[in-house]
Design a protein around this motif. Structure first.
Motif, PDB file in Angstrom:
ATOM      1  N   ARG A  80     -16.337  11.957 -11.436  1.00 31.35           N
ATOM      2  CA  ARG A  80     -15.970  10.664 -11.250  1.00 31.35           C
ATOM      3  C   ARG A  80     -15.096  10.314 -12.042  1.00 31.35           C
ATOM      4  NH1 ARG A  80     -20.749   7.447  -9.997  1.00 31.35           N
ATOM      5  NH2 ARG A  80     -20.508   6.779 -12.196  1.00 31.35           N
ATOM      6  N   THR A  81     -13.732   9.126 -11.660  1.00 30.45           N
ATOM      7  CA  THR A  81     -12.579   8.467 -12.645  1.00 30.45           C
ATOM      8  C   THR A  81     -13.584   7.864 -13.607  1.00 30.45           C
ATOM      9  OG1 THR A  81     -11.133   8.981 -11.035  1.00 30.45           O
ATOM     10  CG2 THR A  81     -10.312   7.823 -12.313  1.00 30.45           C
ATOM     11  N   GLU A  82     -14.792   7.093 -12.928  1.00 29.35           N
ATOM     12  CA  GLU A  82     -15.166   5.618 -13.519  1.00 29.35           C
ATOM     13  C   GLU A  82     -15.954   6.363 -14.872  1.00 29.35           C
ATOM     14  OE1 GLU A  82     -17.742   6.037  -9.917  1.00 29.35           O
ATOM     15  OE2 GLU A  82     -15.655   6.065 -10.824  1.00 29.35           O
ATOM     16  N   ASP A  83     -15.860   7.550 -15.161  1.00 34.33           N
ATOM     17  CA  ASP A  83     -16.891   8.624 -15.838  1.00 34.33           C
ATOM     18  C   ASP A  83     -15.918   8.202 -17.105  1.00 34.33           C
ATOM     19  OD1 ASP A  83     -19.116   8.260 -14.752  1.00 34.33           O
ATOM     20  OD2 ASP A  83     -19.285  10.019 -13.918  1.00 34.33           O
ATOM     21  N   VAL A  84     -15.097   8.836 -16.912  1.00 32.61           N
ATOM     22  CA  VAL A  84     -14.028   9.568 -18.023  1.00 32.61           C
ATOM     23  C   VAL A  84     -14.321   8.153 -19.105  1.00 32.61           C
ATOM     24  CG1 VAL A  84     -11.821  10.262 -18.660  1.00 32.61           C
ATOM     25  CG2 VAL A  84     -12.981  10.744 -16.030  1.00 32.61           C
ATOM     26  N   VAL A  85     -13.384   7.297 -19.134  1.00 34.52           N
ATOM     27  CA  VAL A  85     -12.958   6.265 -20.325  1.00 34.52           C
ATOM     28  C   VAL A  85     -14.013   6.255 -21.061  1.00 34.52           C
ATOM     29  CG1 VAL A  85     -12.008   4.270 -21.367  1.00 34.52           C
ATOM     30  CG2 VAL A  85     -10.719   5.549 -19.467  1.00 34.52           C
ATOM     31  N   MET A  89       0.110  14.502 -14.405  1.00 36.59           N
ATOM     32  CA  MET A  89       0.475  15.094 -15.408  1.00 36.59           C
ATOM     33  C   MET A  89       0.019  16.503 -15.204  1.00 36.59           C
ATOM     34  SD  MET A  89       0.776  13.979 -18.523  1.00 36.59           S
ATOM     35  CE  MET A  89       0.841  14.778 -19.678  1.00 36.59           C
ATOM     36  N   VAL A  90      -0.906  17.582 -14.417  1.00 35.02           N
ATOM     37  CA  VAL A  90       0.089  19.324 -14.888  1.00 35.02           C
ATOM     38  C   VAL A  90       1.641  18.769 -13.459  1.00 35.02           C
ATOM     39  CG1 VAL A  90      -1.028  20.488 -13.369  1.00 35.02           C
ATOM     40  CG2 VAL A  90      -2.622  18.960 -14.631  1.00 35.02           C
ATOM     41  N   GLU A 145     -19.029  20.222 -17.014  1.00 37.22           N
ATOM     42  CA  GLU A 145     -19.084  19.539 -16.650  1.00 37.22           C
ATOM     43  C   GLU A 145     -17.386  19.573 -16.507  1.00 37.22           C
ATOM     44  OE1 GLU A 145     -18.619  15.305 -14.062  1.00 37.22           O
ATOM     45  OE2 GLU A 145     -20.501  15.544 -15.367  1.00 37.22           O
ATOM     46  N   CYS A 146     -16.952  19.145 -17.351  1.00 32.80           N
ATOM     47  CA  CYS A 146     -15.709  19.174 -17.708  1.00 32.80           C
ATOM     48  C   CYS A 146     -14.985  20.849 -17.012  1.00 32.80           C
ATOM     49  CB  CYS A 146     -15.165  19.054 -19.118  1.00 32.80           C
ATOM     50  SG  CYS A 146     -12.526  19.206 -19.517  1.00 32.80           S
ATOM     51  N   VAL A 147     -15.865  21.488 -18.026  1.00 32.71           N
ATOM     52  CA  VAL A 147     -15.044  23.098 -17.609  1.00 32.71           C
ATOM     53  C   VAL A 147     -15.259  23.688 -16.023  1.00 32.71           C
ATOM     54  CG1 VAL A 147     -16.063  25.688 -18.100  1.00 32.71           C
ATOM     55  CG2 VAL A 147     -15.875  23.768 -19.846  1.00 32.71           C
ATOM     56  N   ARG A 148     -16.928  23.059 -15.790  1.00 33.64           N
ATOM     57  CA  ARG A 148     -16.182  23.500 -14.016  1.00 33.64           C
ATOM     58  C   ARG A 148     -15.488  22.873 -13.469  1.00 33.64           C
ATOM     59  NH1 ARG A 148     -21.830  22.966 -15.030  1.00 33.64           N
ATOM     60  NH2 ARG A 148     -22.131  20.774 -14.948  1.00 33.64           N
ATOM     61  N   GLN A 149     -14.794  21.643 -13.350  1.00 38.72           N
ATOM     62  CA  GLN A 149     -13.932  21.046 -13.325  1.00 38.72           C
ATOM     63  C   GLN A 149     -12.191  21.481 -13.092  1.00 38.72           C
ATOM     64  OE1 GLN A 149     -14.227  18.256 -10.544  1.00 38.72           O
ATOM     65  NE2 GLN A 149     -16.466  18.989 -11.233  1.00 38.72           N
ATOM     66  N   LEU A 150     -12.324  22.369 -14.487  1.00 41.23           N
ATOM     67  CA  LEU A 150     -10.674  22.602 -14.625  1.00 41.23           C
ATOM     68  C   LEU A 150     -11.045  24.675 -13.930  1.00 41.23           C
ATOM     69  CD1 LEU A 150     -11.125  22.516 -18.512  1.00 41.23           C
ATOM     70  CD2 LEU A 150      -9.448  21.853 -16.666  1.00 41.23           C
ATOM     71  N   GLY A 151     -12.487  24.973 -13.503  1.00 42.10           N
ATOM     72  CA  GLY A 151     -12.229  25.530 -12.398  1.00 42.10           C
ATOM     73  C   GLY A 151     -11.590  25.207 -11.756  1.00 42.10           C
ATOM     74  N   ALA A 152     -11.819  24.605 -10.937  1.00 44.80           N
ATOM     75  CA  ALA A 152     -11.514  23.655  -9.806  1.00 44.80           C
ATOM     76  C   ALA A 152     -10.374  23.040  -9.341  1.00 44.80           C
ATOM     77  CB  ALA A 152     -12.130  21.714  -8.819  1.00 44.80           C
ATOM     78  N   LEU A 153      -9.714  22.576 -11.133  1.00 47.35           N
ATOM     79  CA  LEU A 153      -7.963  22.553 -11.081  1.00 47.35           C
ATOM     80  C   LEU A 153      -7.660  23.562 -10.860  1.00 47.35           C
ATOM     81  CD1 LEU A 153      -6.070  20.039 -11.753  1.00 47.35           C
ATOM     82  CD2 LEU A 153      -6.815  20.717 -14.385  1.00 47.35           C
ATOM     83  N   GLN A 154      -7.746  24.440 -11.599  1.00 45.10           N
ATOM     84  CA  GLN A 154      -7.128  26.380 -11.570  1.00 45.10           C
ATOM     85  C   GLN A 154      -7.041  26.485 -10.032  1.00 45.10           C
ATOM     86  OE1 GLN A 154      -5.783  29.278 -14.022  1.00 45.10           O
ATOM     87  NE2 GLN A 154      -4.996  28.237 -12.321  1.00 45.10           N
ATOM     88  N   GLN A 155      -8.263  26.099  -9.421  1.00 42.59           N
ATOM     89  CA  GLN A 155      -8.027  26.872  -7.330  1.00 42.59           C
ATOM     90  C   GLN A 155      -7.454  25.779  -6.775  1.00 42.59           C
ATOM     91  OE1 GLN A 155      -9.538  29.486  -5.938  1.00 42.59           O
ATOM     92  NE2 GLN A 155      -8.509  28.446  -4.620  1.00 42.59           N
ATOM     93  N   VAL A 186      -9.929  15.738 -10.389  1.00 45.12           N
ATOM     94  CA  VAL A 186      -8.637  17.134 -10.614  1.00 45.12           C
ATOM     95  C   VAL A 186      -8.010  16.024  -9.747  1.00 45.12           C
ATOM     96  CG1 VAL A 186      -8.683  19.046  -9.539  1.00 45.12           C
ATOM     97  CG2 VAL A 186     -10.842  18.728  -9.626  1.00 45.12           C
ATOM     98  N   GLU A 187      -7.969  15.796  -9.071  1.00 43.91           N
ATOM     99  CA  GLU A 187      -6.869  14.654  -8.331  1.00 43.91           C
ATOM    100  C   GLU A 187      -5.750  13.514  -8.752  1.00 43.91           C
ATOM    101  OE1 GLU A 187      -5.413  15.405  -5.368  1.00 43.91           O
ATOM    102  OE2 GLU A 187      -7.126  16.899  -5.342  1.00 43.91           O
ATOM    103  N   THR A 188      -6.894  13.204  -9.909  1.00 42.60           N
ATOM    104  CA  THR A 188      -5.824  12.475 -10.837  1.00 42.60           C
ATOM    105  C   THR A 188      -4.996  12.782 -11.731  1.00 42.60           C
ATOM    106  OG1 THR A 188      -7.755  11.527 -12.107  1.00 42.60           O
ATOM    107  CG2 THR A 188      -7.699  10.139 -10.219  1.00 42.60           C
TER     108      THR A 188
END
Length: 402
Positions: free
Chosen positions: A284-289, A355-356, A382-392, A349-351
């Motif tokens: 979720r975007t709102e969790d990041v900052v 940058m990618v 959680e970040c590593v799992r989302q990076l897997g999704a970003l790679q895909q 992943v989408e936002t």
């Protein structure tokens, strides 16, 4: 896009530098000769499309290295399962910033024992601090243990205090890096090195175990254009970072690098540009900052302490004793906002995709996602799992456009 086939202008170099460049170019040409495939199926070459990798470079302000290593090992196992490209760990000495990482080969050996296919990368080996004979032996062992998953980025070093390991090497560390790279490649490929032994006797030395494949190498550059040109001339990959430069800066240096490669006659489109950047991808975007603001600030503060130690011993126009606490607080907040807005990979992943895309357009072929800057373990996982999704997601988009 074709490149000129003319060679580099070697006449402008000193005889010693010219001999080194010619030696490295000969080695690169020799590597192009087809060989029997090695047994391991490791991601050693340039990946198809953009690669997503993990990068570790934590500070250790509480002196609890066991917990840091546990996080690294568990993240590496997860990244291996998710199909991420590689795991990068640095070489750092004598400072809390990067304290868990004085011996990258040792840590990567532990990672090798708990993973199956992910690449094992040193980012970086500070080669002028070491004897190439020992580097070839140590990393040759790891390459055999991991069945060919090893690759090295090599750096000349920058902090004078590190050179207590080799005081005579500091002033000529950049030239020493080039010389030692040539020797390391010779040893890795089964050649010998002439050394002076006891009583002045010359000894022809070869290292073992003998690796089954050529050594894949990067040169590390935090921003110096001359390092990019050297990497291009020598046909090396490049490891860089969004620390003291922008994406546009990287694009300009990639252009210099490609020009140097073309002038040296390197025409194959098989080199990698790896960019390290601080990363937190959440669901979720709102969790990041709210998650990253405090940990990132503490991390950058540790980096600032390292810089002040460096500045105290160098004539760079900065007097650490004149930096007030108010100055530090302002600089830290500026740094945090810079990373969040333009120098890191933060969001979902989408936002993160814009940058990618900017990095890919600049010439980057691999993201080295620095994930261990102080967040709780579960948030890092959680970040590593989302990076897997970003790679895909990146792979799906590449396949959809082809």
């Amino acid at each position: 896009m074709s490149a000129p086939t003319t060679g580099p202008n070697l006449d402008q170099l000193s005889p010693e530098r010219r001999a080194l460049v010619e030696r490295l170019m000969q080695q690169r040409r020799a590597q192009a000769t087809p060989k029997a495939p090695a047994a391991p199926a490791a991601p050693s070459g340039r990946p198809t499309g953009l690669a997503v990798s993990l990068f570790f470079f934590s500070a250790d302000l509480d002196d609890a290295p066991a917990d840091k290593y546990d996080l690294v090992l568990r993240c590496a196992e997860l990244a291996d399962e998710l199909g991420l490209h590689a795991v990068w760990v640095p070489e750092r000495h004598f400072n809390p910033f990067g304290a868990p990482y004085p011996a990258p080969a040792v840590l990567l050996a532990a990672i090798a024992s708990r993973t199956r296919r992910i690449g094992l990368r040193a980012g970086s080996v500070v080669l002028p601090l070491h004897d190439p004979l020992l580097v070839a032996e140590e990393w040759g062992v790891l390459d055999a243990i991991s069945r060919g998953r090893v690759a090295l980025s090599l750096a000349s070093g920058w902090h004078a205090d590190d050179f207590v390991l080799n005081p005579d090497g500091y002033e000529r560390r950049k030239a020493l890096l080039t010389e030692q790279l040539a020797e390391l490649r010779t040893l890795w490929e089964g050649g010998s090195s002439q050394r002076v032994g006891p009583q002045g006797r010359m000894i022809e030395t070869r290292t073992y175990p003998r690796p089954a494949r050529p050594l894949e190498t990067w040169l590390t550059s935090s921003g110096n254009p001359e390092t990019w040109r050297t990497a291009g001339t020598l046909d090396q990959n490049v490891l860089t970072a969004l620390l003291e430069q922008s994406v546009d800066d990287i694009a300009g240096k990639v252009a210099l690098y490609r020009q140097a490669r073309a002038e040296a006659g390197h025409t194959a489109d098989d080199r990698q540009i790896t960019c390290m950047l601080h990363t937190h991808i959440a669901e979720r975007t709102e969790d990041v900052v709210p998650r990253v603001h405090g940990p990132l600030g503490r991390y950058l503060s540790a980096h600032m302490n390292l810089f002040e130690k460096f500045a105290a011993n160098q004539d760079i126009g900065v007097r650490p004793e004149e930096v007030t606490e108010a100055d530090r607080a302002l600089l830290l907040e500026h740094g945090i906002q810079r990373y969040l807005r333009q120098s890191g990979l933060f969001g979902t992943v989408e936002t993160a995709l814009p940058m990618v895309d900017r990095l890919v357009a600049a010439g980057v072929t691999e993201l080295g996602c620095l994930v261990d800057f102080g967040l709780p373990d579960e948030q890092v996982f959680e970040c590593v799992r989302q990076l897997g999704a970003l790679q895909q997601r990146v792979r799906d988009r590449a396949e959809g456009s082809s």
